[in-house]
Design an enzyme around this catalytic site. Structure first.
Site, PDB file in Angstrom:
ATOM      1  CG  ASP A 195      47.630  48.074  45.981  1.00  0.00           C
ATOM      2  OD1 ASP A 195      47.020  47.327  46.777  1.00  0.00           O
ATOM      3  OD2 ASP A 195      47.114  49.066  45.449  1.00  0.00           O
ATOM      4  CD  GLU A 212      29.915  23.190  23.267  1.00  0.00           C
ATOM      5  OE1 GLU A 212      30.296  21.997  23.322  1.00  0.00           O
ATOM      6  OE2 GLU A 212      28.724  23.518  23.141  1.00  0.00           O
ATOM      7  CE  LYS A 246      43.508  55.135  46.378  1.00  0.00           C
ATOM      8  NZ  LYS A 246      42.577  54.399  47.095  1.00  0.00           N
ATOM      9  CG  HIS A 258      41.213  42.916  46.378  1.00  0.00           C
ATOM     10  ND1 HIS A 258      42.213  43.855  46.199  1.00  0.00           N
ATOM     11  CD2 HIS A 258      40.070  43.619  46.603  1.00  0.00           C
ATOM     12  CE1 HIS A 258      41.691  45.068  46.290  1.00  0.00           C
ATOM     13  NE2 HIS A 258      40.406  44.954  46.543  1.00  0.00           N
TER      14      HIS A 258
END
Length: 332
Positions: free
Chosen positions: A223, A44, A197, A135
């Site tokens: 990217d 923990e 792609k 993203h």
């Protein structure tokens, strides 16, 4: 080291990226708080906060990278501790936002985990989130608190500008990254190419066609994330077959999981430029990798939030470019 005068600004780091936190503290001119994230014998999480944060603007620096669940839980427990310690504001600095790729239902009965993580951070008590290159842009809307979304492209473009490359073409490895690639192309005053792609299944991609002129050119693939590097290497091979002279790659978040390092080493890529939003802990990192620091950018953003100034001005007026941008504590 410069000293920032306002003692109401506090920086705290958890365990995911203490190196970046130290760099940010140096940029701002404040010491990191006397705090630790420890473990009890059963695993923990235990928070040790040994200085007062009452009435302070606290910025917790924690990328939710691998092991993502441990680092996410550390962040949540730290935010709860700060809330109970009467911090004035709790600002979560998440250079890399884990689970960001689970931002929608791709098929029936899928969770939207990026939204769940946003709910957890808010419920813990965060007042603001600062992140880099999410993203999916819609993740900002998953929060009901302010989200400052920083961009890595200015740092990457400044590096490539310093190399003096000729006949540059910026290449997006798929249609989803066109906006990001166009930003880099605009910064470098270079044309844009796109790789069309088809992805039959997760982590498997098939290059179909290259849209744009790349023969005899210096290509820069961009990217937001390099994970297993399968897509990137496949794109680099396609560019080589298409007649590219030199091929570089860059990204903000070097996840680099599984066979990524081996693939990058064997690829035709001349250099892979990444930032330190995620620390590279691989025992044998590729010599092709160049790490740039986001500390000047994040540090300026933190100061602007604390002083209630515009964060967007960072990208209209690149104030961090005159600072020590190119820091590589791990790789040269």
């Amino acid at each position: 080291m410069k000293v920032y005068g306002d003692q109401r600004l506090k920086l705290i780091t958890c365990n995911s990226n203490p190196g970046l936190a130290r760099e940010i503290a140096e940029v701002i001119g404040v010491p990191l708080c006397d705090a630790e994230v420890l473990r009890f014998s059963d695993g923990e999480i235990r928070i040790r906060l040994d200085e007062s944060v009452r009435g302070c603007d606290v910025f917790v620096i924690q990328s939710t990278c691998a092991p993502v669940n441990d680092h996410l839980m550390e962040l949540l427990v730290m935010v709860d501790a700060l809330r109970r310690a009467s911090a004035k504001t709790i600002n979560v600095v998440v250079p890399y936002y884990g689970y960001a790729r689970q931002d929608r239902k791709a098929r029936a009965r899928d969770p939207i985990t990026a939204k769940l993580v946003a709910n957890l951070i808010e419920t813990a008590g965060a007042d603001r989130v600062i992140s880099l290159d999410l993203h999916a842009m819609q993740i900002q809307g998953f929060f009901d608190i302010p989200v400052d979304h920083l961009l890595g492209v200015p740092i990457l473009s400044e590096y490539f500008r310093s190399k003096g490359l000729e006949e540059v073409v910026v290449v997006s490895p798929d249609h989803g990254g066109v906006v990001r690639a166009r930003r880099l192309a605009d910064e470098l005053s270079a044309p844009l190419a796109i790789i069309d792609k088809r992805r039959p299944e997760p982590n498997v991609s098939e290059v179909m066609n290259i849209i744009g002129k790349i023969s005899g050119k210096t290509c820069i693939l961009i990217d937001d994330i390099i994970d297993t590097a399968g897509t990137l290497v496949l794109a680099a091979n396609a560019l080589l077959e298409g007649g590219a002279k030199e091929i570089y790659a860059c990204c903000t978040h070097p996840v680099l999981s599984g066979p990524a390092m081996e693939r990058l080493d064997k690829s035709p890529l001349r250099e892979i430029v990444v930032t330190n939003t995620i620390p590279i802990r691989h025992p044998n990192p590729s010599k092709k990798i160049k790490v740039l620091s986001v500390a000047p950018l994040v540090g300026e953003a933190i100061i602007r939030v604390h002083e209630e100034l515009s964060v967007s001005k960072l990208f209209e007026e690149p104030v961090f470019r005159n600072k020590k941008v190119f820091s590589s504590p791990v790789l040269k």
